[in-house]
Design an enzyme around this catalytic site. Structure first.
Site, short mmCIF file in Angstrom:
data_model
loop_
_atom_site.label_atom_id
_atom_site.label_comp_id
_atom_site.label_asym_id
_atom_site.label_seq_id
_atom_site.Cartn_x
_atom_site.Cartn_y
_atom_site.Cartn_z
N LYS A 97 9.22 -16.24 -106.87
CA LYS A 97 8.43 -16.59 -108.05
C LYS A 97 8.43 -18.10 -108.24
O LYS A 97 9.49 -18.74 -108.19
CB LYS A 97 9.03 -15.91 -109.30
CG LYS A 97 8.03 -15.71 -110.42
CD LYS A 97 7.03 -14.63 -110.07
CE LYS A 97 6.30 -14.10 -111.32
NZ LYS A 97 5.33 -13.05 -110.95
N HIS A 139 -2.16 -51.47 -104.12
CA HIS A 139 -2.61 -52.84 -103.93
C HIS A 139 -3.34 -53.39 -105.16
O HIS A 139 -4.17 -52.70 -105.77
CB HIS A 139 -3.54 -52.94 -102.72
CG HIS A 139 -2.88 -52.57 -101.44
ND1 HIS A 139 -1.82 -53.28 -100.92
CD2 HIS A 139 -3.11 -51.56 -100.56
CE1 HIS A 139 -1.44 -52.74 -99.77
NE2 HIS A 139 -2.20 -51.69 -99.55
N PHE A 178 4.56 -61.13 -98.54
CA PHE A 178 4.43 -60.46 -97.24
C PHE A 178 3.87 -61.49 -96.26
O PHE A 178 2.68 -61.83 -96.29
CB PHE A 178 3.51 -59.24 -97.35
CG PHE A 178 3.46 -58.43 -96.08
CD1 PHE A 178 4.62 -57.92 -95.52
CD2 PHE A 178 2.25 -58.17 -95.45
CE1 PHE A 178 4.57 -57.17 -94.35
CE2 PHE A 178 2.19 -57.43 -94.29
CZ PHE A 178 3.36 -56.92 -93.73
N ASN A 233 2.30 -48.44 -101.41
CA ASN A 233 2.03 -49.81 -101.86
C ASN A 233 0.68 -49.81 -102.57
O ASN A 233 -0.37 -49.79 -101.94
CB ASN A 233 2.03 -50.77 -100.68
CG ASN A 233 2.08 -52.21 -101.12
OD1 ASN A 233 1.88 -52.52 -102.28
ND2 ASN A 233 2.35 -53.10 -100.18
N ARG A 288 2.84 -62.34 -104.49
CA ARG A 288 1.84 -61.32 -104.79
C ARG A 288 2.30 -60.43 -105.92
O ARG A 288 3.48 -60.40 -106.29
CB ARG A 288 1.59 -60.45 -103.54
CG ARG A 288 2.81 -59.68 -103.08
CD ARG A 288 2.53 -58.78 -101.90
NE ARG A 288 3.75 -58.11 -101.45
CZ ARG A 288 3.77 -57.13 -100.55
NH1 ARG A 288 2.65 -56.69 -100.01
NH2 ARG A 288 4.93 -56.57 -100.19
N VAL A 290 8.25 -54.41 -98.59
CA VAL A 290 8.63 -53.18 -99.28
C VAL A 290 9.74 -52.47 -98.51
O VAL A 290 10.63 -51.85 -99.09
CB VAL A 290 7.40 -52.27 -99.46
CG1 VAL A 290 7.80 -50.94 -100.12
CG2 VAL A 290 6.34 -52.96 -100.29
N GLN A 291 9.73 -52.60 -97.17
CA GLN A 291 10.76 -51.97 -96.36
C GLN A 291 12.16 -52.48 -96.74
O GLN A 291 13.10 -51.68 -96.88
CB GLN A 291 10.50 -52.25 -94.87
CG GLN A 291 9.38 -51.44 -94.28
CD GLN A 291 8.04 -52.15 -94.38
OE1 GLN A 291 7.81 -52.93 -95.30
NE2 GLN A 291 7.15 -51.86 -93.45
N THR A 319 9.01 -10.13 -107.44
CA THR A 319 9.04 -11.50 -107.96
C THR A 319 9.16 -11.51 -109.48
O THR A 319 9.72 -12.43 -110.05
CB THR A 319 7.78 -12.28 -107.51
OG1 THR A 319 6.62 -11.69 -108.09
CG2 THR A 319 7.66 -12.28 -106.00
N ASP A 320 8.66 -10.47 -110.12
CA ASP A 320 8.82 -10.37 -111.58
C ASP A 320 10.29 -10.21 -111.95
O ASP A 320 10.75 -10.75 -112.96
CB ASP A 320 8.01 -9.19 -112.12
CG ASP A 320 7.95 -9.18 -113.64
OD1 ASP A 320 7.33 -10.11 -114.20
OD2 ASP A 320 8.53 -8.27 -114.25
#
Length: 313
Positions: free
Chosen positions: A13, A270, A172, A268, A189, A241-242, A60-61
């Protein structure tokens, strides 16, 4: 003739909405608001796929009912922490049903914030703003099925949709260039991303896992993510960013011994300076003040950062 085999299977569920309120005698109240997904698996369920035999299928109920039953009958402290509640539901399922080999329970929550008036927290009123979504997943598996005497438990947690932005101290430069490169160096940036972060806890007994301060781990992961993004000078110097991702994860691993590894996905988002040169205006590099957000395409930086193996120097 039917020759195909069931390679893997699980059923259950999804999106079970459950809210638990804890009312203390002094009038202070707490709330947990969850979406729960519960999936069962086991070899004996294969005939429900291949033969249409439902004799062993736990409806599932019934799984939905179990979530509400445990939300009511478990001690409050085992319900209010998503990781503990998920592991309790999963353990209950594999212990109750001999033919269930493994149970996977995922709990997702967008926490309610307690209202404050004159810097005083309100006893029973809450609000919810646009926040990240917290989630956890517990998988409990029988080591020697059908016996439930020995179980293995794995818990992963995380959050997603934590949107962050900073207007400077990101760059960058010095990236690979060839005949297909058009992007110029960006010594400064505007940087924005929508953070997905998840971490895996060191496998232990369920008793040891339930003793972990999961709220502290969640708050610490979020704090380290935000602090590394905004304040860690290493993220400015290394200019990608890495490198920011690595610093975030490394800080979480250093702060929480119970965490085995950390995964991040950082799209990222932009924001490019809009070219106003046709109007005789400078709006590039250090003159940039007006930006055009670009939703698609976006960069996507991912990595899993873990502790070094004991034999690695």
């Amino acid at each position: 003739m039917e020759n195909s085999i069931v390679k893997s299977q699980a059923y259950g569920k999804d999106r079970v909405r459950v809210v638990r309120v804890v009312r203390h005698q002094d009038g202070w109240q707490e709330i947990a608001d969850y979406w729960v997904c519960c999936l069962l698996s086991g070899e004996q369920f294969e005939t429900s796929y291949t033969k249409g035999d439902n004799k062993l299928v736990v409806a599932t109920d019934s799984q939905k009912n179990t979530v509400y039953y445990l939300a009511k009958t478990l001690p409050a402290e085992k319900v209010m922490v998503p990781e503990v509640f998920a592991s309790e539901v999963a353990s209950f399922m594999v212990k109750k049903y001999a033919h269930v080999t493994s149970c996977q329970v995922k709990v997702t929550t967008k926490p309610w914030e307690r209202m404050k008036f004159d810097d005083k927290a309100h006893a029973h009123s809450f609000y919810r703003e646009g926040k990240e979504t917290r989630w956890t997943e517990a998988v409990v598996t029988k080591t020697s099925p059908p016996s439930a005497a020995s179980l293995t438990t794995i818990i992963n947690s995380g959050f997603y949709d934590l949107e962050v932005l900073k207007t400077t101290n990101s760059s960058f430069v010095d990236f690979w260039r060839d005949e297909l490169t058009t992007l110029p160096d960006m010594p400064d940036r505007l940087l924005s991303t929508k953070v997905l972060c998840q971490w895996k806890f060191v496998p232990q007994t369920i008793e040891a896992l339930q003793a972990i301060d999961y709220d502290a781990a969640y708050n610490g992961a979020k704090r380290n993510t935000l602090d590394a993004f905004a304040n860690d000078p290493r993220a400015w110097v290394h200019a990608s960013v890495q490198s920011t991702l690595y610093i975030m994860a490394d800080r979480i691993l250093n702060d929480f011994a119970a965490v085995d590894d950390v995964y991040y996905a950082l799209p990222n988002i932009h924001y490019f300076p809009f070219d106003l040169s046709k109007f005789g205006l400078k709006n590039t590099q250090t003159d940039a003040e007006v930006y055009m957000p670009i939703a698609d395409p976006s960069g996507l930086i991912t990595a899993t950062i873990s502790r070094p193996s004991k034999g690695k120097f």
